[in-house]
Design a protein around this motif. Structure first.
Motif, PDB file in Angstrom:
ATOM      1  N   ALA A   1      35.037  -1.731  40.479  1.00  0.00           N
ATOM      2  CA  ALA A   1      33.910  -2.201  39.680  1.00  0.00           C
ATOM      3  C   ALA A   1      33.025  -3.141  40.489  1.00  0.00           C
ATOM      4  O   ALA A   1      31.781  -3.049  40.439  1.00  0.00           O
ATOM      5  N   TRP A   2      33.651  -4.063  41.239  1.00  0.00           N
ATOM      6  CA  TRP A   2      32.856  -4.980  42.060  1.00  0.00           C
ATOM      7  C   TRP A   2      32.084  -4.222  43.131  1.00  0.00           C
ATOM      8  O   TRP A   2      30.891  -4.480  43.358  1.00  0.00           O
ATOM      9  N   LEU A   3      32.748  -3.289  43.791  1.00  0.00           N
ATOM     10  CA  LEU A   3      32.089  -2.516  44.843  1.00  0.00           C
ATOM     11  C   LEU A   3      30.921  -1.712  44.276  1.00  0.00           C
ATOM     12  O   LEU A   3      29.843  -1.646  44.883  1.00  0.00           O
ATOM     13  N   ALA A   4      31.110  -1.120  43.103  1.00  0.00           N
ATOM     14  CA  ALA A   4      30.022  -0.383  42.464  1.00  0.00           C
ATOM     15  C   ALA A   4      28.871  -1.314  42.109  1.00  0.00           C
ATOM     16  O   ALA A   4      27.694  -0.949  42.236  1.00  0.00           O
ATOM     17  N   MET A   5      29.196  -2.539  41.697  1.00  0.00           N
ATOM     18  CA  MET A   5      28.163  -3.479  41.308  1.00  0.00           C
ATOM     19  C   MET A   5      27.290  -3.885  42.494  1.00  0.00           C
ATOM     20  O   MET A   5      26.060  -3.878  42.413  1.00  0.00           O
ATOM     21  N   VAL A   6      27.931  -4.212  43.618  1.00  0.00           N
ATOM     22  CA  VAL A   6      27.143  -4.640  44.769  1.00  0.00           C
ATOM     23  C   VAL A   6      26.394  -3.459  45.394  1.00  0.00           C
ATOM     24  O   VAL A   6      25.295  -3.620  45.929  1.00  0.00           O
ATOM     25  N   GLN A   7      26.975  -2.263  45.318  1.00  0.00           N
ATOM     26  CA  GLN A   7      26.255  -1.108  45.836  1.00  0.00           C
ATOM     27  C   GLN A   7      25.075  -0.766  44.932  1.00  0.00           C
ATOM     28  O   GLN A   7      24.012  -0.361  45.410  1.00  0.00           O
ATOM     29  N   ALA A   8      25.250  -0.938  43.618  1.00  0.00           N
ATOM     30  CA  ALA A   8      24.140  -0.733  42.694  1.00  0.00           C
ATOM     31  C   ALA A   8      23.013  -1.722  42.984  1.00  0.00           C
ATOM     32  O   ALA A   8      21.828  -1.363  42.938  1.00  0.00           O
ATOM     33  N   ARG A   9      23.389  -2.963  43.316  1.00  0.00           N
ATOM     34  CA  ARG A   9      22.350  -3.963  43.665  1.00  0.00           C
ATOM     35  C   ARG A   9      21.621  -3.558  44.939  1.00  0.00           C
ATOM     36  O   ARG A   9      20.399  -3.783  45.061  1.00  0.00           O
ATOM     37  N   SER A  10      22.313  -2.924  45.881  1.00  0.00           N
ATOM     38  CA  SER A  10      21.663  -2.494  47.118  1.00  0.00           C
ATOM     39  C   SER A  10      20.677  -1.353  46.880  1.00  0.00           C
ATOM     40  O   SER A  10      19.756  -1.148  47.666  1.00  0.00           O
ATOM     41  N   LEU A  11      20.872  -0.603  45.783  1.00  0.00           N
ATOM     42  CA  LEU A  11      19.924   0.461  45.430  1.00  0.00           C
ATOM     43  C   LEU A  11      18.643  -0.101  44.818  1.00  0.00           C
ATOM     44  O   LEU A  11      17.652   0.622  44.691  1.00  0.00           O
ATOM     45  N   GLY A  12      18.690  -1.348  44.413  1.00  0.00           N
ATOM     46  CA  GLY A  12      17.505  -1.984  43.859  1.00  0.00           C
ATOM     47  C   GLY A  12      17.795  -2.693  42.562  1.00  0.00           C
ATOM     48  O   GLY A  12      18.708  -2.312  41.804  1.00  0.00           O
ATOM     49  N   LEU A  13      17.017  -3.711  42.289  1.00  0.00           N
ATOM     50  CA  LEU A  13      17.202  -4.505  41.083  1.00  0.00           C
ATOM     51  C   LEU A  13      16.998  -3.648  39.830  1.00  0.00           C
ATOM     52  O   LEU A  13      17.707  -3.811  38.827  1.00  0.00           O
ATOM     53  N   ASN A  14      16.040  -2.745  39.874  1.00  0.00           N
ATOM     54  CA  ASN A  14      15.766  -1.890  38.720  1.00  0.00           C
ATOM     55  C   ASN A  14      16.981  -1.030  38.369  1.00  0.00           C
ATOM     56  O   ASN A  14      17.324  -0.856  37.195  1.00  0.00           O
ATOM     57  N   PHE A  15      17.649  -0.507  39.384  1.00  0.00           N
ATOM     58  CA  PHE A  15      18.842   0.314  39.137  1.00  0.00           C
ATOM     59  C   PHE A  15      19.962  -0.533  38.540  1.00  0.00           C
ATOM     60  O   PHE A  15      20.594  -0.144  37.550  1.00  0.00           O
ATOM     61  N   LEU A  16      20.223  -1.685  39.142  1.00  0.00           N
ATOM     62  CA  LEU A  16      21.303  -2.544  38.653  1.00  0.00           C
ATOM     63  C   LEU A  16      21.071  -2.952  37.202  1.00  0.00           C
ATOM     64  O   LEU A  16      21.977  -2.850  36.366  1.00  0.00           O
ATOM     65  N   LEU A  17      19.854  -3.400  36.887  1.00  0.00           N
ATOM     66  CA  LEU A  17      19.566  -3.835  35.522  1.00  0.00           C
ATOM     67  C   LEU A  17      19.641  -2.683  34.535  1.00  0.00           C
ATOM     68  O   LEU A  17      20.051  -2.875  33.382  1.00  0.00           O
ATOM     69  N   SER A  18      19.261  -1.479  34.977  1.00  0.00           N
ATOM     70  CA  SER A  18      19.324  -0.334  34.064  1.00  0.00           C
ATOM     71  C   SER A  18      20.772  -0.017  33.690  1.00  0.00           C
ATOM     72  O   SER A  18      21.044   0.397  32.559  1.00  0.00           O
TER      73      SER A  18
END
Length: 278
Positions: free
Chosen positions: A123-140
């Protein structure tokens, strides 16, 4: 209680928002690493680790995630691994919920520790990788979980008749689940339209899914994610009920523990990354 909840929320937002909006992903990665380590400690407490064992499990989660961060492996994590995590969540979650709170203690303690370690690190790894894809992706992704929960709450209160899992979470209903799914689909449509009209710097989950899966595939993926957010919530409730605990801890006054706040994200984050890797 309300005052505690408000103060805790303000403190968390004061730390989280600068980390989320920082141009460099490291502040967010480090903040979430501390939080996931705390969640590891809570998991140990709920799964017969004892005080020392719980601390060791929390440290193991934090150290493993820290090594991944320091070595830069989170930037090149293979997409196929997300599908393995997704399959384990879908199959394992269904089996755990079917067994109910009475079945959880029959799982060997070591297996529960290893499961918690893997679950939290993924879950943590997915979270930080999602943040690397962009703030819009992470927030979505975050907003998908929040919308599923909010719509399910109001839909369940208004229309709820058939209990979803009475031995695990008596307040949840099938009507609430369907309301949560409907809320996610409406939000996804609105968000994807916003992506096409405003330059946001990075794609959201709701623009990536139709692009890679087509709209029919995107709808199926969103329904799966909404359902898995419910699974994550129920799974943590099952573990707490089995341990005779109301909250995972009192680390967040007025809110319970870290696991109480991220339970629905645990399956959604890796599954969202699996769909994003198509």
């Amino acid at each position: 209680m309300l005052k505690q909840r408000v103060i805790t929320a303000i403190v968390l937002l004061a730390v989280l928002l600068p980390a989320v909006f920082a141009p460099n992903p490291w502040p967010f990665a480090l903040f979430t690493l501390v939080m996931v380590g705390a969640a590891g400690w809570e998991w140990g407490r709920l799964n017969a680790s004892g005080a020392a064992g719980a601390v060791m499990l929390g440290l193991a989660v934090a150290v493993l995630c820290g090594v991944v961060l320091a070595m830069g492996w989170w930037l090149a994590f293979p997409g196929g691994a997300w599908w393995i995590a997704a399959a384990l969540w879908i199959v394992g979650g269904a089996l755990a919920l079917r067994a109910g709170p009475a079945g959880w203690p029959r799982v060997p303690v070591v297996a529960r520790w290893l499961l918690g370690l893997a679950m939290l690190c993924f879950a943590w790894l997915a979270m930080v990788q999602a943040r690397s894809l962009g703030l819009n992706f992470l927030l979505s992704v975050f907003c998908l979980v929040w919308m599923a929960d909010i719509a399910a709450y109001f839909g369940g209160r208004t229309f709820g008749r058939r209990k979803l899992a009475p031995t695990i979470s008596p307040g949840k209903s099938w009507e609430g689940v369907w309301s949560g799914m409907a809320g996610v689909l409406v939000m996804a449509l609105c968000w994807s339209l916003a992506d096409t009209h405003w330059a946001v710097g990075s794609p959201s989950l709701y623009s990536l899914l139709p692009e890679r899966l087509g709209w029919p595939g995107a709808v199926v993926a969103l329904l799966v994610l909404a359902m898995m957010s419910v699974t994550g919530d129920l799974f943590e409730s099952l573990v707490k009920r089995s341990a005779g605990a109301k909250d995972s801890s009192q680390l967040l006054p007025g809110h319970g523990g870290v696991l109480d706040r991220i339970d629905a994200l645990l399956p959604v984050l890796p599954i969202a990354m699996a769909f994003a890797s198509v």
